[in-house]
Design an enzyme around this catalytic site. Sequence first.
Site, short mmCIF file in Angstrom:
data_model
loop_
_atom_site.label_atom_id
_atom_site.label_comp_id
_atom_site.label_asym_id
_atom_site.label_seq_id
_atom_site.Cartn_x
_atom_site.Cartn_y
_atom_site.Cartn_z
N ASN A 180 -26.46 -2.95 -1.34
CA ASN A 180 -27.39 -2.30 -0.42
C ASN A 180 -26.61 -1.92 0.84
OD1 ASN A 180 -29.41 -1.56 1.31
ND2 ASN A 180 -30.42 -3.57 1.36
N HIS A 227 -38.07 -4.09 0.52
CA HIS A 227 -37.07 -4.86 1.27
C HIS A 227 -37.69 -5.43 2.54
CE1 HIS A 227 -33.54 -6.01 3.51
NE2 HIS A 227 -32.88 -5.98 2.38
N GLU A 268 -36.59 -5.91 5.44
CA GLU A 268 -36.34 -5.18 6.69
C GLU A 268 -37.36 -4.06 6.86
OE1 GLU A 268 -32.17 -4.30 6.22
OE2 GLU A 268 -31.65 -6.39 6.62
N GLU A 284 -35.03 -12.76 -1.94
CA GLU A 284 -34.26 -12.68 -0.71
C GLU A 284 -34.99 -13.43 0.40
OE1 GLU A 284 -31.36 -9.16 -0.70
OE2 GLU A 284 -33.23 -8.45 0.17
N GLY A 343 -28.45 -11.24 6.33
CA GLY A 343 -27.63 -10.81 7.46
C GLY A 343 -27.34 -11.90 8.48
N SER A 357 -26.91 -12.95 2.58
CA SER A 357 -25.60 -13.47 2.98
C SER A 357 -24.72 -13.86 1.79
CB SER A 357 -25.75 -14.65 3.95
OG SER A 357 -26.38 -14.22 5.15
P1 PGA Z 1 -26.96 -9.39 3.47
O1 PGA Z 1 -28.22 -8.44 3.08
O2 PGA Z 1 -26.15 -9.54 2.23
O3 PGA Z 1 -26.25 -8.63 4.56
O4 PGA Z 1 -27.54 -10.68 3.94
C1 PGA Z 1 -28.87 -8.58 1.85
C2 PGA Z 1 -30.00 -7.59 1.77
O5 PGA Z 1 -30.61 -7.30 2.80
O6 PGA Z 1 -30.31 -7.06 0.69
#
Ligand code: PGA
Length: 258
Positions: A10, A96, A98, A170, A176, A217
């Site tokens: 991603n 997602h 976010e 997730e 992140g 992460s």
């Molecule tokens: P990350 O993001 O690996 O930077 O934690 C994962 C994601 O948002 O799919």
Amino acid sequence: MPRKPILAANWKMNLGRDEEAIAFLRKIRRGLNEIEGLDLVLCPPFTVLYAIAALLGRTRIALGAQDAHWEPGGAHTGEISTAMLARLCQYVILGHSERRATRSELESDPAINRKVQAALGHGLTPILCVGENLEQNRAGRTDEIVSGQVKAALAGVAPKQAERCILAYEPIWAIGTGEAATPADANRVIGLSVRGALAELYGEDTALAVRVQYGGSVTVENIPGFMAMPEVDGALVGGASIRPDFVDLARAAAAARS
Ligand code: PGA
């Protein structure tokens, strides 16, 4: 049938100009293409989908988008439909966190359900993201939140269609932050809450057939631990997917399963 692992990158809102996306892809393409035993998907920003699609043409690497609208077309300024993506991509990330966090109407559970149905209807494979936030985790509500999201997103989706979906667990607090879940915890939530919800909806056979990734992460160092878990069928990788050593991460993921 054993589930084939699947690793998805991603890119988020990065590498969105042709020159930078192409330069990066040239660094990783050959290495990725040589990896066996693993499905690979790159999900760059919309602006470079065409450029990346052209470069992936003769590889085994698939292409995905990071979101899509459920309507096939019409007065939805700025939106991109699953119908528009269908000939360009094979996958689309949906739900997602976010996006869920900041767009209550467009990313509500019913909206995500419509996106999943639209994607499947256009032959795209959804990578459906679910996960609890820190507060919910601390309150012991992980199972309730995760299984609720799975059930809501798949409402009305037929078993054969559901089997085509990729789910990604997730935990929001791990995205992140550099603080990944432990492989054992990811394994437990995927088994209990994700496959548990799938089993309730469709029965055991479907629950065992669906591929479920871990995301949050993931790094070249910790990927082997996740891949060693029986319930974890791969990863959705953000930050570590836009570094040249993503090839090492993908190799380590495949090696952990071979
Ligand atoms: P990350 O993001 O690996 O930077 O934690 C994962 C994601 O948002 O799919």
